[in-house]
Design an enzyme around this catalytic site. Structure first.
Site, PDB file in Angstrom:
ATOM      1  N   GLU A 102       0.706  -1.455   0.139  1.00  0.00           N
ATOM      2  CA  GLU A 102      -0.040  -0.025   0.016  1.00  0.00           C
ATOM      3  C   GLU A 102       0.698   1.326   0.042  1.00  0.00           C
ATOM      4  O   GLU A 102       1.904   1.451   0.671  1.00  0.00           O
ATOM      5  CB  GLU A 102      -0.774   0.086   1.241  1.00  0.00           C
ATOM      6  N   CYS A 126       2.866  -4.121  16.627  1.00  0.00           N
ATOM      7  CA  CYS A 126       2.258  -3.016  17.404  1.00  0.00           C
ATOM      8  C   CYS A 126       0.717  -3.487  17.837  1.00  0.00           C
ATOM      9  O   CYS A 126      -0.036  -3.760  16.666  1.00  0.00           O
ATOM     10  CB  CYS A 126       2.546  -1.625  17.171  1.00  0.00           C
ATOM     11  N   CYS A 129      -2.129  -1.663  15.578  1.00  0.00           N
ATOM     12  CA  CYS A 129      -1.796  -1.395  14.219  1.00  0.00           C
ATOM     13  C   CYS A 129      -2.204  -2.773  13.234  1.00  0.00           C
ATOM     14  O   CYS A 129      -1.816  -3.687  13.537  1.00  0.00           O
ATOM     15  CB  CYS A 129      -0.437  -1.175  13.998  1.00  0.00           C
ATOM     16  N   LEU A 229       6.728   6.717  19.795  1.00  0.00           N
ATOM     17  CA  LEU A 229       6.734   6.510  21.140  1.00  0.00           C
ATOM     18  C   LEU A 229       5.523   5.930  21.663  1.00  0.00           C
ATOM     19  O   LEU A 229       5.597   4.775  22.473  1.00  0.00           O
ATOM     20  CB  LEU A 229       7.188   7.812  21.946  1.00  0.00           C
ATOM     21  N   ASN A 304      -6.889   5.901  15.121  1.00  0.00           N
ATOM     22  CA  ASN A 304      -7.887   5.487  14.070  1.00  0.00           C
ATOM     23  C   ASN A 304      -8.226   4.046  14.166  1.00  0.00           C
ATOM     24  O   ASN A 304      -7.409   3.342  14.266  1.00  0.00           O
ATOM     25  CB  ASN A 304      -7.030   5.654  12.785  1.00  0.00           C
ATOM     26  N   CYS A 347      -3.295   6.450   9.707  1.00  0.00           N
ATOM     27  CA  CYS A 347      -2.001   5.877  10.767  1.00  0.00           C
ATOM     28  C   CYS A 347      -2.572   5.026  11.262  1.00  0.00           C
ATOM     29  O   CYS A 347      -3.636   4.688  11.930  1.00  0.00           O
ATOM     30  CB  CYS A 347      -1.515   6.878  11.475  1.00  0.00           C
TER      31      CYS A 347
END
EC number: 2.1.1.192
Length: 361
Positions: A102, A126, A129, A229, A304, A347
């Site tokens: 992507e 993460c 994510c 972070l 998000n 994000c």
């Protein structure tokens, strides 16, 4: 019929031409038995006209063009586009081996930013994510990174002004390819290094290695380093970024301080705000204490949502209060409301799945 020996032989070269510098192209052209000035023509058609096949280069002799059809340029194929209400476009790109990555085109006034991927998937896992949920498949080659920028630029018919390495993957785990791509994007395509940002969750030793690189090609390192972070203390960071369990936050920040001292460039810290987890007033105070005396800037990113996890985005009032608390502690801060939500291009949302919101190819 016997060959006269004068016809060009079909050229096969498995290494794509995209990403090569002008001197490298000169070596390649001369090796094909052509005059060296052809390299300048090839260079212009690769980087200014964004060709997909060498047969498109009309200034080359016809017989030689035909012999070059099997030589890979290194371009991908757009297989899908999805558009957010803000105008951000997410692209699904098919690579030479059939894998999908992507890239995202983000408009802002007369500027165009491209969010590029550096790996196919991501090993960092993460917790918030989408990319990390699919695991890691392979590194991207320099030409596969460069191609993302050219593809967006070609599709928009607008020059790219900024590049952020915030797509799929951990850039510092593919640092050689990332630096090679940045060299080409800067020196061959003409995108200023100060308009390029490289993001990382922080890999032990890699930020120092980046700082000590000092140069990209023949120019000083001037792009921006952004460190994900996302937490004001080790406990929360370990939950959000499993790989950080072996890399104390104090060590990460020391490496960032060394980076500032060596390069003279400030560090940007990315901080995703998650309701009830890392968005409280006392956590803003902790974050300010961590960054006290640091030449840095904080980007606050309201979360998000993705389907796989239960995290929630804080209210705007909570986001504003957190930002104000940092400013009161003299921390430079910007709130980044993502533009790609409607296209799953914000994000943390990239995962190389087809979207239902598409434009015709």
């Amino acid at each position: 019929m016997a060959r006269s020996g004068l016809e060009p032989q079909t050229v096969t070269d498995a290494t794509p031409l995209l990403g090569r510098s002008l001197p490298e192209l000169q070596d390649w052209v001369v090796a094909q038995g052509q005059p060296s000035y052809r390299a300048k023509q090839l260079y212009q058609w690769l980087y200014e006209r964004s060709i997909h096949n060498l047969a498109e280069i009309s200034v080359f002799p016809k017989a030689w063009r035909q012999s070059l059809q099997a030589v890979p340029v290194g371009r991908s194929q757009i297989v899908d586009r999805s558009v957010s209400p803000s105008g951000t476009i997410k692209y699904l790109l098919r690579l030479h081996d059939g894998e999908i990555i992507e890239a995202v085109g983000i408009p802002s006034g007369d500027r165009l930013t491209v969010c590029v991927s550096s790996q196919l998937g991501c090993a960092m896992a993460c917790d918030f994510c989408a990319t990390g949920k699919g695991g890691f498949r392979r590194h991207l080659a320099p030409h596969e990174i460069i191609d993302q920028v050219l593809t967006v630029q070609e599709d928009w018919q607008q020059r790219v002004s900024n590049i952020v390495f915030m797509g799929m993957g951990e850039p510092l785990l593919n640092l050689d390819a990332v630096l090679a791509a940045i060299r080409c994007l800067n020196q061959d395509i003409g995108i200023g290094q100060r308009g390029i940002t490289v993001s990382t969750v922080g890999i032990p030793g890699h930020i120092r290695r980046l700082a000590e690189t000092k140069r990209v090609g023949d120019r000083p390192l001037q792009f921006t380093l952004a460190v994900s972070l996302h937490a004001p203390n080790q406990a929360i960071r370990d939950r959000l970024i499993p790989s950080s369990r072996h890399y104390p936050i104090t060590d990460l920040l020391q490496e960032c301080r060394d980076y500032v001292q060596i390069t003279g460039r400030r560090v940007t810290f990315e901080y995703i705000l998650l309701a009830g987890l890392n968005d409280q007033p006392e956590q803003a105070e902790q974050l300010a204490q961590l960054l006290r005396g640091f030449q840095s800037h904080v980007n606050l990113i309201p979360y998000n949502p993705i389907d796989e996890v239960e995290y929630q985005r804080p209210s705007k009032a909570r986001v504003d209060a957190f930002a104000d608390a940092l400013r009161q502690q003299r921390v430079a801060v910007t709130v980044r409301w993502s533009k790609g939500l409607g296209a799953d291009a914000a994000c943390g949302q990239l995962r190389a799945n087809r979207s239902t919101a598409t434009l015709p190819a």
